[in-house]
Design an enzyme around this catalytic site. Structure first.
Site, PDB file in Angstrom:
ATOM      1  N   THR A 261      -8.257   6.838  -2.012  1.00  0.00           N
ATOM      2  CA  THR A 261      -9.618   6.333  -2.215  1.00  0.00           C
ATOM      3  C   THR A 261     -10.633   7.441  -1.962  1.00  0.00           C
ATOM      4  OG1 THR A 261      -9.454   5.436   0.028  1.00  0.00           O
ATOM      5  CG2 THR A 261      -9.245   3.871  -1.797  1.00  0.00           C
TER       6      THR A 261
ATOM      7  N   LYS B 227     -14.318   8.642  -3.801  1.00  0.00           N
ATOM      8  CA  LYS B 227     -15.573   8.988  -3.115  1.00  0.00           C
ATOM      9  C   LYS B 227     -16.064  10.356  -3.563  1.00  0.00           C
ATOM     10  CE  LYS B 227     -13.697   6.346   0.660  1.00  0.00           C
ATOM     11  NZ  LYS B 227     -12.754   6.434   1.796  1.00  0.00           N
TER      12      LYS B 227
ATOM     13  N   LYS C 245       1.208  14.342   1.282  1.00  0.00           N
ATOM     14  CA  LYS C 245      -0.125  14.697   0.783  1.00  0.00           C
ATOM     15  C   LYS C 245      -0.272  16.209   0.566  1.00  0.00           C
ATOM     16  CE  LYS C 245      -2.322  10.718   3.074  1.00  0.00           C
ATOM     17  NZ  LYS C 245      -2.998   9.950   2.008  1.00  0.00           N
TER      18      LYS C 245
ATOM     19  N   LYS D  83      -8.191  13.897   4.424  1.00  0.00           N
ATOM     20  CA  LYS D  83      -7.312  12.718   4.388  1.00  0.00           C
ATOM     21  C   LYS D  83      -6.376  12.806   5.585  1.00  0.00           C
ATOM     22  CE  LYS D  83      -6.060  14.228   0.269  1.00  0.00           C
ATOM     23  NZ  LYS D  83      -6.294  12.966  -0.407  1.00  0.00           N
ATOM     24  N   ARG D  84      -5.651  11.713   5.895  1.00  0.00           N
ATOM     25  CA  ARG D  84      -4.673  11.812   6.975  1.00  0.00           C
ATOM     26  C   ARG D  84      -3.665  12.918   6.678  1.00  0.00           C
ATOM     27  NH1 ARG D  84      -4.522   8.042  11.250  1.00  0.00           N
ATOM     28  NH2 ARG D  84      -2.870   9.395  11.980  1.00  0.00           N
TER      29      ARG D  84
ATOM     30  N   HIS E 145       0.801  -1.243   0.000  1.00  0.00           N
ATOM     31  CA  HIS E 145       0.000   0.000   0.000  1.00  0.00           C
ATOM     32  C   HIS E 145       0.821   1.275   0.000  1.00  0.00           C
ATOM     33  CE1 HIS E 145      -3.969  -1.844   0.813  1.00  0.00           C
ATOM     34  NE2 HIS E 145      -3.255  -2.761   1.431  1.00  0.00           N
TER      35      HIS E 145
HETATM   36  C1  26M Z   1       4.862   5.524   8.539  1.00  0.00           C
HETATM   37  C2  26M Z   1       5.717   6.207   9.372  1.00  0.00           C
HETATM   38  C3  26M Z   1       5.546   7.568   9.579  1.00  0.00           C
HETATM   39  C4  26M Z   1       4.510   8.209   8.928  1.00  0.00           C
HETATM   40  C5  26M Z   1       3.665   7.513   8.101  1.00  0.00           C
HETATM   41  C6  26M Z   1       3.851   6.161   7.904  1.00  0.00           C
HETATM   42  C7  26M Z   1       2.963   5.418   7.013  1.00  0.00           C
HETATM   43  C8  26M Z   1       2.507   6.005   5.842  1.00  0.00           C
HETATM   44  C9  26M Z   1       1.664   5.318   4.997  1.00  0.00           C
HETATM   45  C10 26M Z   1       2.562   4.133   7.290  1.00  0.00           C
HETATM   46  C11 26M Z   1       1.732   3.452   6.447  1.00  0.00           C
HETATM   47  C12 26M Z   1       1.289   4.031   5.298  1.00  0.00           C
HETATM   48  O1  26M Z   1       0.518   3.355   4.434  1.00  0.00           O
HETATM   49  C13 26M Z   1      -0.591   2.696   4.864  1.00  0.00           C
HETATM   50  C14 26M Z   1      -1.769   3.229   4.132  1.00  0.00           C
HETATM   51  O2  26M Z   1      -2.786   3.547   4.725  1.00  0.00           O
HETATM   52  N1  26M Z   1      -1.644   3.343   2.825  1.00  0.00           N
HETATM   53  C15 26M Z   1      -2.725   3.846   2.002  1.00  0.00           C
HETATM   54  O3  26M Z   1      -3.453   2.724   1.501  1.00  0.00           O
HETATM   55  C16 26M Z   1      -4.568   3.130   0.735  1.00  0.00           C
HETATM   56  C17 26M Z   1      -5.324   1.881   0.346  1.00  0.00           C
HETATM   57  O4  26M Z   1      -4.582   1.119  -0.545  1.00  0.00           O
HETATM   58  C18 26M Z   1      -4.116   3.929  -0.482  1.00  0.00           C
HETATM   59  O5  26M Z   1      -5.263   4.372  -1.172  1.00  0.00           O
HETATM   60  C19 26M Z   1      -3.272   5.123  -0.041  1.00  0.00           C
HETATM   61  O6  26M Z   1      -2.754   5.789  -1.171  1.00  0.00           O
HETATM   62  C20 26M Z   1      -2.150   4.654   0.853  1.00  0.00           C
HETATM   63  O7  26M Z   1      -1.431   5.761   1.387  1.00  0.00           O
END
Ligand code: 26M
Length: 789
Positions: free
Chosen positions: A629, A633, A527, A521-522, A333
């Site tokens: 996503t 929406k 972003k 979004k987060r 992801h």
């Molecule tokens: C880790 C360390 C510090 C800050 C952030 C992170 C981190 C960033 C992204 C950890 C995990 C991350 O990814 C997980 C996530 O939620 N990814 C999202 O997954 C969605 C579903 O596939 C995608 O639509 C998003 O683009 C993707 O960011």
């Protein structure tokens, strides 16, 4: 569904549980009574679905996160009983909306990854696919956000405070989980996933950690009360909280424990079930089970599966590994380095030495395979699962898994060509793309009932709710003034509803006649909420200079939570709040633009904001957003995308046309070319507007008390901090293009008919982004399962 029996059930429930009649029950009590009554009506169908699935291959989705949101409204929609129940409650003098609003969100996820899992559950059930989810029943979900003194403050989320009518505790299906230092119980709570139409009901099984014994009686008798409860507390800690993605060292041990707890319980459950149905020859396991690993969080399922086959079922390691290689598939992801999980080997050895041993064996098997292929030691080094004292979870998943997929076309290409290129060379046939999707039931039928009715009326039936590609037929109304006007009036209605909601929750008044420009979004640097904020600040200066600047009235709406330990993300929230205040204090500007940062953005808040959006901001640095996503929406609800060529934006624009969206900025190739000689300071020096914006971070404009709270942001953009390059996400390089494109938005918005046409074209072409399509692709191209009849 029987109206009368629901009423009777509710009366009985209120008397039995609260000792009062429905008439005297609180709204929360009504919610509980109604939810339980609905449960009573679906249990038979749930049972039948479960039984039917046992006769064919099933897929199991293991995920540490499920961002479910509220259940009641969605379940009524999927049962197609929403209006009927609304009437029924009216007869009791109860307003269904108020009851829905009482429900706490089940926020058992951080963001996109968790919400995707929830959309997949809905689509699996709707498509009659034999899919079961496995997850964790966190007692506290994602933190609640509030703002104090212009900053984010986190509070505990107590989503279970009114009880949990939407799950069934299955005591009999309990399993034991062994750690080197403790043994605990895993108790499943089964949540029904009601497919649209209500005929098929799938299961989401959430595990809860409980102690073997409630407390130590001997210690208690010796008046050592705290000690007596210690074991219980230590055990319950395992599923106490959902971890934010960024949690550091101190939380790490517990988080690893949590991951193993999830996968050990789930794998034991699958193996037990397999043995009951097929005996204990595991050669056929992959004929009956496919397991999808949602990111690397559940990858320990692989060594756990092998451990059970070897240690408990007497198979050889080679044979068990061979079976595992037909069972597991992995979804990636993100390509962000900081998000790729690498666990300290010593932590694993400490918590579960046997699992670590098996990982060593897996690594050895990988090395042997590469040697046989004639790879040099140097080259083999790139593939190692255990390297420099760390266990690379993604490597284990790709080596053992039979499939790996990215979540949008561009993302999958980046995985194949750069991030995981060496793995792609080794196993080209394992790589697949599965572009994400969203469930149209929650995100349109439930969240935008007005637009849903219009679509059903114009298409002549509600079949589109299960086959979103039918929305294409709406294109024929692109010159139809009646339809265009009704679209505009629905948007206005949704904007008024959101304005009311924001008034109630935030105490802020916004103008439904203004353009609602939405970024939700987060909060993350990639972003680029900060780029949006910089634009707004520039607009503020322009309006101050020239109050007659020809732009429509705009409300910029933000919603975002920052990881609690992510200092810079929190500063961005603070900065945006400060810009909002500055605008409010400036009479010549405040009637033209307004900034609202809503508190505690969540699934239920999204259901109100998204249908009210005029514009969807998706402005990540090209190459960084795997898919997104929220973009889908917003498209489904008729908001054109203002965005970069990144993630699924690329596919959104390919579907709905560049002319119906606002695409700007650097592309992946541009960024790759720029990377090695990027000097953001040049942009600052050459563009007075940019300079004015950035200087405002530090000259007291945004920070009247001169605390220097925005200096870190300023320096991160211009000089770089902590060995990072300046402006890692290319905000300054994209500023000019952003500005030009936003000015084009304002120009376009003047022609409201034209805008409604763009909106219609987005709705009509959003069919490709239904998670029904996505899940059918997983089913046929990865799992090899098909719908039950
Ligand atoms: C880790 C360390 C510090 C800050 C952030 C992170 C981190 C960033 C992204 C950890 C995990 C991350 O990814 C997980 C996530 O939620 N990814 C999202 O997954 C969605 C579903 O596939 C995608 O639509 C998003 O683009 C993707 O960011």
């Amino acid at each position: 569904m029987e109206k009368q029996s629901i009423k009777e059930y509710m009366e009985m429930y209120c008397k039995m549980t609260y000792g009062k009649t429905v008439k005297h029950a609180t709204t929360a009590e009504v919610w509980s009574a109604l939810s339980t009554a609905i449960m009573s009506q679906i249990v038979d169908r749930w049972y039948v679905t479960n039984k039917a699935y046992k006769s064919q291959k099933m897929a199991f989705y293991i995920s540490a996160e499920y961002l479910m949101g509220r259940a009641l409204g969605n379940n009524l929609i999927n049962l197609q009983e929403y209006d009927q129940v609304k009437d029924l409650l009216k007869e009791l003098n109860i307003n269904l909306n108020e009851v829905e609003e009482m429900e706490e969100d089940a926020a058992l996820g951080n963001g996109g990854l968790g919400r995707l899992a929830a959309c997949f559950m809905d689509s699996s059930a709707t498509m009659h696919l034999p899919v079961q989810g496995y997850g964790l029943r966190y007692r506290n979900g994602l933190f609640k956000q509030c703002f104090k003194n212009g900053e984010q403050v986190e509070e505990a989320d107590e989503w279970l405070k009114y009880g949990d009518p939407w799950s069934i505790r299955k005591e009999a299906d309990m399993v034991y989980i062994n750690f080197s230092d403790m043994k605990v119980k895993a108790i499943p709570y089964d949540v029904p996933i009601i497919g649209f139409g209500g005929a098929t009901i799938n299961t989401l099984r959430l595990w809860q950690a409980e102690p073997l014994c409630e407390f130590d009686f001997n210690l208690y008798n010796n008046q050592q009360y705290d000690k007596a409860l210690e074991q219980k507390n230590r055990t319950e800690d395992i599923t106490r909280v959902l971890y934010p993605n960024d949690s550091t060292e101190q939380g790490k041990l517990l988080r690893l424990r949590q991951q193993y707890f999830l996968v050990s319980a789930s794998v034991q459950d699958m193996v037990r079930d397999f043995k009951r149905r097929h005996g204990n020859v595991f050669d056929d396991f992959a004929k009956w089970h496919a397991v999808q690993l949602n990111d690397t969080h559940p990858v320990l399922a692989i060594p756990e599966f092998i451990r059970i086959l070897v240690d408990e079922e007497g198979e050889s390691f080679e044979k068990a590994l061979g079976t595992a290689r037909k069972v597991f598939a992995y979804t990636n992801h993100t390509i962000l380095q900081e998000a790729l999980e690498k666990w300290d080997a010593y932590l694993m050895q400490k918590l579960f030495p046997r699992i670590y041993q098996i990982i060593e064996q897996i690594d050895a098997a990988l090395v042997q395979e590469l040697r046989e292929k004639g790879y040099s030691d140097d080259r083999i080094n790139m593939y190692h699962i255990i390297k420099e004292g760390k266990v690379h979870m993604a490597h284990m998943a790709i080596y053992v898994g039979f499939a790996i997929n990215g979540v949008a076309k561009l993302h999958t290409e980046i995985l194949k060509n750069t991030e995981l290129h060496h793995w792609y060379e080794l196993y080209p046939y394992k790589f697949q793309n599965k572009t994400n999707g969203i469930t149209p039931r929650r995100w349109l039928v439930l969240a935008n009932q007005e637009l849903s009715s219009l679509i059903t009326e114009k298409l002549g039936s509600n079949e589109w709710m299960m086959d979103l590609s039918l929305l294409k037929q709406l294109t024929k109304f692109v010159e139809d003034d009646e339809v265009l006007e009704r679209l505009q009036s629905i948007k206005y209605t949704k904007k008024c509803q959101l304005a009311e909601c924001i008034k109630a929750r935030e105490g802020i008044e916004i103008d439904p006649n203004s353009l609602f420009d939405v970024q939700v979004k987060r909060l993350h640097e990639y972003k680029r909420q900060l780029l949006n904020a910089m634009y707004i600040l520039d607009l503020y200066f322009r309006l101050k200079e020239n109050p007659n600047l020809d732009i429509p009235k705009v409300t910029f709406i933000f919603g975002a939570k920052a990881f609690p330990g992510y200092y810079r993300a929190k500063s961005v929230i603070k900065l945006i709040l400060a810009i909002g205040d500055l605008i409010n204090r400036t009479p010549e500007v405040k009637d033209k633009i307004q900034v609202v940062f809503v508190t505690n953005y969540s699934v239920s808040y999204a259901e109100r904001i998204i249908p009210a959006a005029d514009l969807s901001k998706q402005i990540s640095t090209a190459g960084k957003e795997a898919s997104g996503t929220g973009n889908m929406k917003l498209m489904l609800n008729g908001a054109p995308t203002f965005g970069t060529y990144d993630g699924a934006n690329v596919e959104i624009v390919a579907e709905s046309g560049e002319e119906n969206n606002f695409i700007f900025g650097l592309r992946v190739e541009d960024i790759n070319n720029l990377r090695n000689n990027y000097n953001p300071k040049e942009y600052y020096d050459k563009s007075p507007d940019l300079k004015r914006v950035l200087d405002a971070f530090i000259d007291g404009t945004l920070d009247p008390a001169n605390t220097g709270c925005f200096r870190d942001l300023y320096e991160a953009l211009l000089v770089g901090k902590n060995w990072e390059r300046p402006d890692q996400y290319y905000l300054l390089a994209d500023f000019k293009a952003f500005k030009a494109m936003q000015d084009k938005v304002f120009e376009c918005y003047k022609d409201r008919r034209k805008w409604a046409q763009m909106s219609l074209m987005n709705i009509a072409n959003s069919g490709a982004f239904s998670s029904d399509r996505t899940i059918m692709q997983y089913a046929s191209e990865i799992w090899g399962i098909s719908p039950i009849s």
